[in-house]
Scaffold this active site. Structure first.
Site, mmCIF file in Angstrom:
data_model
loop_
_atom_site.group_PDB
_atom_site.id
_atom_site.type_symbol
_atom_site.label_atom_id
_atom_site.label_comp_id
_atom_site.label_asym_id
_atom_site.label_seq_id
_atom_site.Cartn_x
_atom_site.Cartn_y
_atom_site.Cartn_z
ATOM 1 N N GLN A 236 0.825 -1.202 0.000
ATOM 2 C CA GLN A 236 0.000 0.000 0.000
ATOM 3 C C GLN A 236 0.865 1.261 0.000
ATOM 4 O OE1 GLN A 236 -3.286 -2.048 2.879
ATOM 5 N NE2 GLN A 236 -3.679 0.115 2.525
ATOM 6 N N ARG A 383 -9.469 -0.444 7.356
ATOM 7 C CA ARG A 383 -10.446 0.435 6.735
ATOM 8 C C ARG A 383 -10.779 1.652 7.600
ATOM 9 N NH1 ARG A 383 -14.263 -1.214 1.994
ATOM 10 N NH2 ARG A 383 -14.741 0.885 1.340
ATOM 11 N N CYS A 384 -9.732 2.291 8.123
ATOM 12 C CA CYS A 384 -9.960 3.514 8.883
ATOM 13 C C CYS A 384 -8.638 4.237 8.971
ATOM 14 C CB CYS A 384 -10.458 3.205 10.292
ATOM 15 S SG CYS A 384 -9.277 2.336 11.319
ATOM 16 N N GLU A 759 -13.147 5.257 4.129
ATOM 17 C CA GLU A 759 -13.161 4.607 5.444
ATOM 18 C C GLU A 759 -14.304 5.058 6.331
ATOM 19 O OE1 GLU A 759 -9.157 5.726 6.178
ATOM 20 O OE2 GLU A 759 -8.370 3.874 5.333
#
Lengths: 805, 284, 164
Positions: A236, A383-384, A759
């Site tokens: 990522q 996812r945040c 997110e």
């Protein structure tokens, strides 16, 4: 001008710029099976690596015997810590200032830890050889509970024994990592001590895992002739991987090319650096051949990057009529065997200090204690943004508990405590400056849309019917209002391993008026190739269809910190707009020259520069691009290129209002989601179709986490949820349809006012689903029960409240 | 997840299968759809030096319905059970149960034989077959024999089948009356937290006969004679349901796992059983 | 290692022959021996469906089938569905309705959906959700996948009606 010239509306539509639901350019290859993911890479003479992993959660490694494995035809090498030690690669630094074993150095600290790396001609031989490596272990006492770890005499990290100072300050115990304090402890305690009402609650946000459908993997290829290392992987943050690889291996950074090809979902799992990446590099250097390592699903769930595992205790005080006066939060954070959290360096508990949420709370205090246990390392932002799900879950549960304490409606309690529109920019008690917001408008819109009062009435009637024995289903109305903090971040306080968290974009306009733009981010499904072209189209007047977006190859893309924490749009999106504006500025000079007027006498109009007051005199961007390459323009360099490195002045603060209506079968513990309404305010909306898709996906991951998804361990440190039979990923059958909605409050400091959205639905969704479950039992005296709300735990809650009697 | 190497056999006849089993003994295993065995082999929890694939054996995938008697070959898939229209008319409980097994892809491959043969407590068809009073037909070196499904299961992964025998079919009288297969699970693809198979016949407003079995609540499927008996002669009233549940709870012995603790499973078993009985009664 | 077998498959209409150990899983044989990399490995325990291909008319998770078992079979993968200049109606609709994000599940998803619509040309939303429940997607939350499939079904049906 003639009659054939399209009008302004048509010209604008042709651009496919910001605000339109442009179809994705990525889809052509993905729908035809032509994506290119790491495991699709096949190089001549490529070898395959596979790990021998520890079956024990805590053990001394007495010996490793490789002989039988090495004797197997096709086995090329078996690497252990002893082999890596001379290269100083048996340990590696983590993103959190700790270090982590690449291969077990004398002991193992969690089940599934990497002990030896087998390299063989194909994956079958490698798997056979793994079985033949004989490892002798001596079991040690296992600690899976962080509170027990802080009391135990057992030293988990013997390598740190005697070190009383860690990367983030003093260590209080040999299994303690750090204490991170924010806010005003004395002031908060004073308010709490003298408050009219105080609500206290202890909650555990369980350990879970991002579990993207594609697991982690890499292919390393050391070209000994040219001295160049190429590394493809599920990264990522490819540039950071390049820098780390250079620092670790001693290979100069210009001789390393890192490529993130298509990535099959990340969700935070692919931010960190894993032993598999390091071992594939070492193995390629040792063998001179390309080496592929791809973990299987069990390895993924057992060893790479868990999320959450926060034990949180809160106290919230208020006046009798519900005005919040103070907030106290303590977290015991279980980091597993190594502190490998993926957070900006100065934030060992991420942005947990956003835990005052969307509320105007005058004083607050937060302390986080990080602790070692015999569980896998990680602590990524699933996812945040960094620890924001934990923070939002904490405050949204504390609000519910306070509402119970005050005997007040939880929607009303939120309303009277929201930060008001006129208070922005607002500095919260724990230090963050919220850039913008209009919470009351969003909340009112949400409650009106779902007909909140009618829902409460129906719920009350249901409770009565239940008490009369007419139904066995209770109804829950889950609320959540969240404020995220995304777009890390300003270089002054955000870095990863010393790299400031700016991001970048480089644009080249081709002579015929099409373009390529490269960014320091990397899409994992977010559709960057589509949306970044839309930003540029609006900025430079070239159709998005004529702009190629490229990411992920460190040899060509400008340096960037990658994609996670919803930072792509806030940071790289801003860099894109700024680079576009540089292009436009030069284009303006060229246009003025071509139109034989002064620079200030032309203005940008959708896809062209026009002479002010004489719109029939214009040069299109296409014409300008051509001129940039074929005309000698006095005082202007040929070509049309720009690069921008954007250091954001602040984070962005997306927010949203969610409502979930749920029916719960008290006898079986089965929840049924009847309705889910999600209003998101992510500032300027670049592509509504993609925003909606992100919301659906984030909500579904939230549903999973709230209703059953966990990494559970038994007392011996064995992972109980190692396959998708037990690790809950919902299918289409378990997922409802969602209603999406929005308001638009642009970020005042972002060039295009965008805030990020990927997110938000997860951050706001988890407390909303959880609150729905818990709200169903409020009438029967429930204050709080921990997630995940799987069938048996819901049943247990009902049982504890006497609802089965 | 890579299985250990094995020799692959794809015989054309049952005689060959029996010969291979005789030759390789414990080293050989037969495989139908493979959806139970292959995952175990990939996890290296099952070692199978000789794998005998049954897909080319003729007549093993037949569904025959003759004179009220139904026979299902071992290679009949869950998908076949769902899509066979005559079977759906004559024994609709099979379709209802099969639809609750795994997911579409797995149901194309998963077979009735594989589901029944090995004594996996999580499989659904053993309970269904006990409910139907089916007989399991085996072929071994000494020929064919048949065992009542209610006698076939001995313990988890332990059955009456010898290692050198192959389950070739299952057969039963076409049922009449009302039916239900009720299953609680965490998600698609999961085994049952609790599942109940119920057949009920009705006569003059009362239950004339009842057969009740449950899945994944013990190390074997549980057919409770007493639970069925508790229903007979009643109008399926509350007391009858309670009595049936009480009888069943006496026979099950669930253990704790990720689906939940024992108390929860026992409670849910009762709830699911009542729902199944009520639905079957409504259809009787 | 055991002896290699001579494997014959018909994949996307083409005859393929190669040597493989019987234990090789069909998914790896397709991906590594035949360079058919559309189907992916997601969970390896037949839960996620990323490896879905059509074998002799059945939707099958190719991670749970040995290549030896598939010997002699006719296989269709995502590569055999639609052409770059003539996409399958499902491929068109997945794009039109944003039925994919990272794309990793998409080949299995679309391959499964072709079979679903073949068996049930006019499904309800519930039937689509049930019929697609063997395929996990981590990105989309399924809403747009369901929409894509329903829309593809009506397009196929409309085209059929128009042809009659």
């Amino acid at each position: 001008m003639n009659d054939m010239t399209p009008d302004r509306e048509e010209r604008s539509a042709n651009l496919k710029g910001m605000g339109c639901s442009r179809k994705r350019v990525e889809d052509a290859r993905f729908t035809q099976g032509k994506g290119n993911y790491v495991d699709d890479i096949k190089l001549p003479d490529m070898l395959h690596g596979d790990f021998v992993r520890s079956p024990y959660a805590h053990a001394r490694v007495v010996s490793v015997n490789k002989e039988a494995a090495l004797a197997l035809p096709g086995v090329v090498a078996v690497l252990t810590a002893e082999d890596l030690a001379p290269l100083n690669l048996h340990w590696m630094p983590t993103l959190a200032g700790d270090k982590q074993m690449v291969l077990a150095d004398g002991k193992v600290l969690f089940q599934g830890q990497e002990v030896a790396f087998v390299v063989a001609s194909d994956r079958y031989v490698a798997a056979d050889a793994v079985e033949l490596v004989e490892v002798e272990y001596e079991e040690l006492p296992v600690i899976t509970d962080p509170f027990e770890a802080l009391k135990s005499d057992v030293v988990l990290r013997e390598d740190l024994e005697g070190q009383t100072e860690g990367a983030h300050g003093p260590r209080k115990h040999h299994n303690h990592i750090f204490t991170w304090e924010q806010g005003d402890e004395a002031g908060t305690n004073q308010v709490l001590d003298n408050a009219e009402v105080v609500a206290e609650e202890t909650m555990y946000y369980h350990r879970t895992h991002p579990c993207p459908l594609e697991t982690c993997g890499s292919v390393a290829s050391m070209d000994k002739v040219n001295g160049k290392l190429t590394l493809w992987g599920t990264f990522q943050a490819p540039h950071v991987v390049r820098t780390v690889a250079s620092l670790l291996s001693g290979i100069e950074e210009h001789n390393i090319r890192v490529v993130s090809p298509d990535i099959g979902g990340g969700f935070g799992n692919k931010v960190g650096v894993y032993p598999g990446y390091v071992c594939s590099i070492v193995a390629s250097i040792v063998t001179g051949k390309p080496v592929k390592w791809v973990e299987d699903r069990m390895e993924n769930l057992m060893s790479t990057a868990f999320a959450r595992d926060y034990h949180m205790t809160g106290k919230i005080s208020a006046t009798k009529d519900g005005k919040i006066t103070g907030l106290h939060c303590h977290v015991t954070a279980d980091h597993g065997g190594f502190d490998a959290c993926a957070d900006p360096t100065k934030f060992p508990a991420g942005f947990m200090n956003i835990c005052t949420g969307s509320y105007d709370i005058p004083v607050a205090y937060l302390a986080v204690d990080g602790v070692y246990t015999n569980k896998a390392p990680g602590g990524v932002s699933y996812r945040c943004s960094f620890r924001v799900t934990e923070a939002v879950y904490f405050i949204e549960r504390m609000i519910e508990v306070l509402a119970i304490e005050l005997d007040m409606d939880a929607a009303e309690l939120r309303r009277i405590n929201f930060i008001k529109k006129e208070q922005f920019p607002y500095t919260a008690a724990l230090g963050w400056e919220y850039d913008s917001g209009d919470y009351h408008t969003a909340w009112d819109k949400a409650l009106e849309t779902v007909e909140y009062d009618a829902l409460r009435k129906e719920q009350a009637e249901r409770v009565e019917a239940f008490k009369r024995g007419e139904t066995r289903k209770l109804m829950g109305v889950g609320l959540s209002f969240f404020t995220e903090i995304v777009g890390a971040g300003p270089v002054k306080n955000c870095d990863i391993l010393g790299m400031g968290m700016f991001d970048s974009c480089e644009i080249r306009i081709h002579p015929t008026g099409s373009a390529i733009a490269r960014l320091g981010t990397i899409s994992q499904g977010q559709g960057h190739a589509t949306t970044f072209a839309q930003i540029l189209a609006s900025e430079i007047g070239i159709s998005a269809d004529s702009i190629t977006i490229e990411e992920g190859d460190t040899d060509t893309a400008p340096y960037g910190l990658g994609t996670y924490g919803s930072r792509s749009t806030p940071v790289a999106g801003a860099a894109t707009a700024m680079a576009g504006r540089k292009i436009r500025a030069k284009a303006q000079m060229i246009a003025a020259y071509l139109l034989e007027v002064h620079d200030d006498d032309v203005e940008f109009d959708i896809d062209r520069f026009v002479v002010k007051g004489a719109p029939e005199r214009f040069k299109t961007m296409k014409e300008i691009a051509y001129a940039a390459y074929n005309q000698a323009i006095p005082g202007i360099e040929p070509g049309l290129e720009a690069v921008s490195y954007y250091d954001p002045p602040n984070m962005t603060y997306p927010f949203g209002a969610y409502v979930c209506v749920m029916d719960i079968d008290v006898d079986t513990g089965v929840p049924e989601i009847r309705r889910f309404y999600a209003l998101d305010d992510c500032g300027t909306r670049i592509n509504p179709m993609i925003i909606e898709g992100q919301v659906h996906g984030g909500l579904t991951e939230a549903l999973a986490v709230a209703l059953g998804q966990e990494i559970a361990y038994d007392d011996l440190g064995n992972v109980k949820t190692g396959t998708l039979m037990d690790f809950f990923l919902p299918t289409a059958w378990e997922v409802p349809n969602y209603e999406t909605d929005y308001t638009v409050t642009p970020s005042p400091h972002h060039p295009i006012g965008a805030k990020g959205v990927g997110e938000s639905p997860h951050v706001g969704g988890v407390p909303c689903f959880s609150n729905a479950v818990q709200d169903a039992f409020r009438a029967f005296g429930l204050r709080h029960t921990n997630m995940p709300h799987d069938h048996w735990r819901i049943w247990q809650t009902a049982n504890g409240l006497g609802l089965h009697d | 997840m890579i299985p250990a190497a094995f020799d692959y056999h794809r015989p054309k006849s049952m005689d060959e299968v029996i010969a291979l089993l005789g030759e390789h003994g414990d080293d050989a295993r037969v495989m139908a759809g493979g959806h139970s065995l292959i995952p175990m082999m990939k996890l290296r929890m099952a070692e199978v030096p000789h794998l005998i694939d049954l897909q080319d054996i003729e007549n093993l995938a037949e569904i025959t319905i003759e004179e009220g008697h139904i026979s299902l070959g071992a290679m009949v898939t869950q998908h076949d059970l769902i899509t066979h229209s005559k079977l759906a008319l004559r024994a609709p409980i099979l379709r209802e149960a099969a639809l609750q097994i795994a997911d579409p892809q797995v149901r194309y491959m998963g077979t009735i034989g594989g589901n029944l043969a090995n004594g996996d407590p999580g499989n659904d068809m053993p309970g269904v077959m006990q409910c139907l009073g089916a007989r399991i037909n085996l072929i071994g070196p000494d020929g064919a024999r048949s065992v009542a499904a209610r006698d076939y299961y001995e313990a988890a992964y332990m059955t009456d089948r010898e290692d050198d025998e192959v389950l070739v079919s299952v057969d039963f009288q076409a049922p009449s009356g009302g039916y239900a297969y009720e299953k609680q699970k965490r998600k698609i693809g999961d085994y049952a937290t609790a599942a109940a198979a119920v057949m009920i016949t009705k006569s003059e407003g009362k239950i004339a006969s009842a057969s009740v079995a449950m899945t994944n609540l013990s190390d074997v499927p549980v057919w409770s004679e007493e639970a069925g008996a508790a229903l007979v002669g009643t109008a399926c009233d509350g007391a009858a349901l309670e009595a049936a549940v009480a009888a069943m709870l006496g026979d099950i012995d669930p253990s704790e796992d990720n689906r939940g603790p024992v108390a929860f499973k026992r409670h849910v078993a009762g709830v699911i059983l009542k729902r199944a009985i009520t639905r079957a009664w409504g259809r009787a | 290692m055991s002896d290699k077998m001579h494997i014959k498959l018909k994949v996307n209409g083409e005859d393929k022959e190669f040597l493989a150990e019987p234990r090789e899983l069909l998914i790896y044989a397709l991906r590594e021996k035949l360079n058919i990399t559309g189907p992916h490995v997601g969970c390896e325990t037949s839960h996620c469906g990323a490896c879905t291909v059509t074998i002799d008319g059945k939707s099958v998770k190719s991670c749970t089938m040995f290549v030896a078992q598939a010997n002699g079979a006719e296989i269709t993968t995502i590569e055999g569905i639609g052409e770059p200049d003539a996409l399958h109606v499902l491929q068109e609709n997945f794009r039109e309705h944003h039925g994919l994000q990272c794309g990793f599940c998409t080949p299995g998803m679309i391959t499964r959906a072709t079979k679903l619509l073949e068996e049930n040309p006019n499904p309800t939303e519930e039937e689509v959700r049930f019929g697609m429940a063997g395929n996990i997607c981590r990105c989309t939350g399924y809403q747009n996948i369901v929409k894509s499939i329903l829309s593809a079904a009506s397009e196929i049906n409309a085209a059929k009606e128009a042809a009659q």
